[in-house]
Design a protein around this motif. Structure first.
Motif, PDB file in Angstrom:
ATOM      1  N   LEU A  73      41.256 119.803  17.599  1.00 44.70           N
ATOM      2  CA  LEU A  73      40.528 118.811  16.811  1.00 44.70           C
ATOM      3  C   LEU A  73      40.215 117.551  17.600  1.00 44.70           C
ATOM      4  N   SER A  74      40.831 117.422  18.766  1.00 48.59           N
ATOM      5  CA  SER A  74      40.649 116.219  19.580  1.00 48.59           C
ATOM      6  C   SER A  74      39.480 116.378  20.544  1.00 48.59           C
ATOM      7  N   ARG A  75      38.832 115.255  20.845  1.00 45.81           N
ATOM      8  CA  ARG A  75      37.793 115.251  21.878  1.00 45.81           C
ATOM      9  C   ARG A  75      38.416 115.299  23.270  1.00 45.81           C
ATOM     10  N   ALA A  76      39.711 115.047  23.355  1.00 52.54           N
ATOM     11  CA  ALA A  76      40.411 115.082  24.645  1.00 52.54           C
ATOM     12  C   ALA A  76      41.662 115.939  24.509  1.00 52.54           C
ATOM     13  N   PRO A  77      41.512 117.248  24.321  1.00 53.89           N
ATOM     14  CA  PRO A  77      42.685 118.114  24.154  1.00 53.89           C
ATOM     15  C   PRO A  77      43.558 118.126  25.404  1.00 53.89           C
ATOM     16  N   ILE A  78      44.860 118.317  25.196  1.00 49.94           N
ATOM     17  CA  ILE A  78      45.780 118.305  26.333  1.00 49.94           C
ATOM     18  C   ILE A  78      46.017 119.706  26.891  1.00 49.94           C
ATOM     19  N   LEU A  79      45.607 120.742  26.170  1.00 44.59           N
ATOM     20  CA  LEU A  79      45.700 122.099  26.704  1.00 44.59           C
ATOM     21  C   LEU A  79      44.392 122.434  27.401  1.00 44.59           C
ATOM     22  N   PRO A  80      44.426 122.651  28.722  1.00 46.47           N
ATOM     23  CA  PRO A  80      43.189 123.010  29.427  1.00 46.47           C
ATOM     24  C   PRO A  80      42.551 124.249  28.818  1.00 46.47           C
ATOM     25  N   THR A  81      41.236 124.314  28.873  1.00 43.03           N
ATOM     26  CA  THR A  81      40.516 125.413  28.231  1.00 43.03           C
ATOM     27  C   THR A  81      40.485 126.681  29.069  1.00 43.03           C
ATOM     28  N   GLU A  82      40.742 126.573  30.368  1.00 43.51           N
ATOM     29  CA  GLU A  82      40.662 127.759  31.214  1.00 43.51           C
ATOM     30  C   GLU A  82      41.414 127.525  32.511  1.00 43.51           C
ATOM     31  N   GLY A  83      41.543 128.582  33.278  1.00 44.82           N
ATOM     32  CA  GLY A  83      42.088 128.479  34.624  1.00 44.82           C
ATOM     33  C   GLY A  83      43.603 128.489  34.693  1.00 44.82           C
ATOM     34  N   THR A  85      45.799 126.128  35.261  1.00 43.20           N
ATOM     35  CA  THR A  85      46.571 125.098  34.567  1.00 43.20           C
ATOM     36  C   THR A  85      46.747 125.416  33.088  1.00 43.20           C
ATOM     37  N   ARG A  86      45.792 126.117  32.491  1.00 41.12           N
ATOM     38  CA  ARG A  86      45.951 126.517  31.089  1.00 41.12           C
ATOM     39  C   ARG A  86      47.167 127.416  30.932  1.00 41.12           C
ATOM     40  N   PHE A  87      47.268 128.422  31.783  1.00 40.82           N
ATOM     41  CA  PHE A  87      48.368 129.370  31.637  1.00 40.82           C
ATOM     42  C   PHE A  87      49.693 128.779  32.094  1.00 40.82           C
ATOM     43  N   LEU A  88      49.661 127.859  33.040  1.00 38.99           N
ATOM     44  CA  LEU A  88      50.882 127.155  33.420  1.00 38.99           C
ATOM     45  C   LEU A  88      51.401 126.340  32.246  1.00 38.99           C
ATOM     46  N   ASN A  89      50.495 125.660  31.534  1.00 42.53           N
ATOM     47  CA  ASN A  89      50.902 124.887  30.353  1.00 42.53           C
ATOM     48  C   ASN A  89      51.443 125.793  29.256  1.00 42.53           C
ATOM     49  N   MET A  90      50.801 126.915  29.038  1.00 45.76           N
ATOM     50  CA  MET A  90      51.268 127.836  27.996  1.00 45.76           C
ATOM     51  C   MET A  90      52.630 128.423  28.354  1.00 45.76           C
ATOM     52  N   THR A 148      51.775 116.618  28.174  1.00 43.50           N
ATOM     53  CA  THR A 148      50.933 117.789  28.391  1.00 43.50           C
ATOM     54  C   THR A 148      51.296 118.807  27.316  1.00 43.50           C
ATOM     55  N   TYR A 149      50.472 119.815  27.184  1.00 37.94           N
ATOM     56  CA  TYR A 149      50.794 120.859  26.206  1.00 37.94           C
ATOM     57  C   TYR A 149      52.105 121.549  26.578  1.00 37.94           C
ATOM     58  N   GLY A 150      52.345 121.725  27.855  1.00 38.19           N
ATOM     59  CA  GLY A 150      53.573 122.369  28.289  1.00 38.19           C
ATOM     60  C   GLY A 150      54.801 121.514  28.069  1.00 38.19           C
ATOM     61  N   ASN A 151      54.749 120.253  28.512  1.00 33.14           N
ATOM     62  CA  ASN A 151      55.975 119.458  28.441  1.00 33.14           C
ATOM     63  C   ASN A 151      56.281 118.951  27.036  1.00 33.14           C
ATOM     64  N   LEU A 152      55.321 119.020  26.136  1.00 34.15           N
ATOM     65  CA  LEU A 152      55.566 118.670  24.739  1.00 34.15           C
ATOM     66  C   LEU A 152      56.721 119.494  24.172  1.00 34.15           C
TER      67      LEU A 152
END
Length: 201
Positions: A73-83, A85-90, A148-152
């Motif tokens: 819902l944010s214009r600045a999401p903290i979970l990258p959309t691809e690549g 870094t996305r999977f590292l965060n997940m 970040t999405y990961g460290n949250l």
């Protein structure tokens, strides 16, 4: 939107922080625990928190789904959309949730009457906690900041470990991780959602 939550739950607290981080207005509702029905029998059939009423009488669960929805819902999401870094965060998010799972399971195994304790299972959960913290200590430089999405998930799980498995004193044998974790303690969203007795409240 309504968020069924409680700050003692690391899973609910992730969503509470993320909503604040993105300035999303949600009504936070702390439910009463209802025996065999759990916390939110009518909102989440699993009886667990958090649950997010994203449309009238329609609820999202579990916590990664809620976090990804709020982030979207944010214009600045903290979970990258691809690549990468996305999977590292997940992956980091999953590790944080796994640590919280181990603490939760340890807690409920040890609050049984002593004659019902399953020592092997208690040790299994303690081992999962210590191995998770050791892994986080080894990858501390990857954890980033402030949020970040990961460290949250990691920050909230470590607080939960301190509260429910404090006898392990993870800060003493994971000094880099402890220093990184302490950097969040003055954060507005961290303090606003801290629900444990003592430091941080």
């Amino acid at each position: 939107m309504k968020l069924i939550c409680h700050p003692i739950s690391p899973y609910a607290r992730k969503a509470m922080i993320l909503a604040r981080l993105h300035g999303i207005e949600v009504e936070e509702i702390q439910p009463e625990k209802d025996g065999a029905n759990g916390y939110v029998a009518g909102d989440n059939p699993l009886g667990k928190i958090p649950a997010l009423e994203w449309q009238p009488e329609q609820y999202f669960f579990d916590s990664p789904v809620i976090c990804q929805y709020l982030d979207s819902l944010s214009r600045a999401p903290i979970l990258p959309t691809e690549g990468h870094t996305r999977f590292l965060n997940m992956w980091q998010h999953a590790l944080g949730d796994g640590l919280a799972d181990a603490v939760y399971n340890f807690r409920y195994e040890t609050v049984r009457p002593p004659d019902l304790h399953w020592d092997e299972m208690i040790k299994r959960h303690e081992t999962a906690i210590t191995r998770s913290v050791e892994t986080l200590e080894n990858i501390c430089e990857w954890l980033g900041g402030p949020w970040t999405y990961g460290n949250l998930a990691i920050v909230t799980a470590l607080d939960y470990a301190s509260y429910r498995a404090g006898h392990l004193n993870w800060q003493e044998w994971a000094p880099k991780l402890a220093k990184w974790h302490s950097s969040f303690k003055d954060d507005t969203h961290y303090k606003a959602t801290y629900g444990y007795p003592g430091e941080g409240s």
